[in-house]
Write an enzyme that holds these catalytic residues in place. Structure first.
Site, PDB file in Angstrom:
ATOM      1  N   ASP A   1      -9.932  -5.709  -4.180  1.00 27.69           N
ATOM      2  CA  ASP A   1      -9.162  -4.508  -3.281  1.00 27.69           C
ATOM      3  C   ASP A   1     -10.163  -3.181  -3.384  1.00 27.69           C
ATOM      4  OD1 ASP A   1      -7.707  -2.380  -2.186  1.00 27.69           O
ATOM      5  OD2 ASP A   1      -5.755  -3.345  -2.984  1.00 27.69           O
TER       6      ASP A   1
ATOM      7  N   SER B   1       0.613  -1.290  -0.117  1.00 26.27           N
ATOM      8  CA  SER B   1      -0.103   0.002  -0.004  1.00 26.27           C
ATOM      9  C   SER B   1       0.901   1.125   0.372  1.00 26.27           C
ATOM     10  CB  SER B   1      -1.128  -0.063   1.322  1.00 26.27           C
ATOM     11  OG  SER B   1      -1.991   0.768   1.076  1.00 26.27           O
TER      12      SER B   1
ATOM     13  N   HIS C   1      -7.450  -6.004   0.004  1.00 28.37           N
ATOM     14  CA  HIS C   1      -6.070  -5.187   0.202  1.00 28.37           C
ATOM     15  C   HIS C   1      -5.349  -5.764   1.236  1.00 28.37           C
ATOM     16  CE1 HIS C   1      -3.990  -1.359  -0.071  1.00 28.37           C
ATOM     17  NE2 HIS C   1      -3.951  -1.336   1.244  1.00 28.37           N
TER      18      HIS C   1
END
Length: 278
Positions: free
Chosen positions: A229, A97, A258
């Site tokens: 996600d 991320s 995610h």
């Protein structure tokens, strides 16, 4: 506990486990978490003979809760400070991320120019650019990120609980069974950090254009993302990353969220190991 002090006086906490002559794998965590988010990967790679390193981003976890430098340039420089302090070489950098943005900036600006990087991995990563602009019409409207900022300022503890128990791990999907332990651990990590670092970090992960970083990376780079996600839409992330990277490999996971590094570690970890050793 181990710390390195950056040139602007910030104490960065890090973990360094395993044989010091083994190939290092360094992990870069997502927002608003800490190096603890890599527990499943660090134990796995340690068991497979690697040296494993992870640090808490400034303002996160056990690192200094400073009021400056909450941007991608400082994130990358802080990672470089850890690398140089430990003199890591032939290193594989794995970022999740926001940590994926940190890896891209670090590799492009420090790692490759210094000859310290062997490979890179971007997992559910934010580059090249999350926010919607005229040049990036497929991005997420700025109003969404403004909403994150308001929710954090109004009730950070409640906001973090909502994220962890909902879209981050896909626990809001009817076919998923929420894990109370996973939710609490995400919340614990988030609440260890600074509200200011988290607030300003939203701009860093959403508004930093990293197109040039991705184009500058030449080492083999694995791009991994789930097609469910709900935090970083994969069509504007992984599918664009692979177009910009000179030496990229793409893996899209059907139905993964995610937070797949935690909930599907049994699938992701062997794929990471295969890429590193391939």
């Amino acid at each position: 506990m181990a710390y390195v002090t950056t040139t602007d006086g910030v104490e960065i906490f890090f973990k360094d486990w395993g044989p010091k002559d083994a190939q290092p794998v360094m992990f870069h965590h997502g927002w608003p978490l800490s190096s603890d988010d890599w527990d499943a990967q660090m134990l796995f790679f340690l068991a497979n003979g690697h040296r494993v390193v992870a640090h808490d981003r400034r303002g996160h976890g056990r690192s200094s809760q400073v009021d400056t430098g909450h941007d991608m340039d400082h994130y990358a420089a802080d990672a470089a400070a850890v690398v140089e302090h430990l003199d890591l070489r032939n290193t594989v950098h794995i970022g999740h991320s926001t940590g994926g943005g940190e890896v891209a900036r670090y590799v492009a600006k420090f790692g490759e120019p210094q000859g310290r990087v062997a490979k890179a991995v971007l997992v559910s990563a934010v580059p090249p650019l999350m926010v919607q602009t005229e040049a990036n019409p497929g991005g997420i409207p700025i109003a969404v990120f403004d909403g994150f900022r308001k929710a954090l300022a109004d009730n950070r503890a409640g906001f973090f609980l909502d994220v962890a128990s909902g879209p981050f791990y896909g626990f809001n999907r009817p076919h998923e069974t929420p894990s109370e332990g996973v939710i609490r651990n995400w919340w614990r990590q988030g609440m260890m950090g600074s509200a200011l670092a988290h607030y300003e970090g939203i701009k860093a992960f959403s508004e930093t254009d990293q197109t040039a970083d991705l184009k500058a990376i030449t080492v083999p780079t694995l791009v991994m993302q789930g097609d469910d996600d709900q935090i970083v839409p994969y069509a504007e992330a992984a599918l664009r990353q692979i177009e910009l990277l000179a030496n990229g490999t793409l893996k899209i996971y059907e139905g993964f969220s995610h937070g797949m590094l935690t909930t599907q570690a049994d699938v992701i970890n062997p794929d990471l190991l295969a890429f590193i050793r391939g």
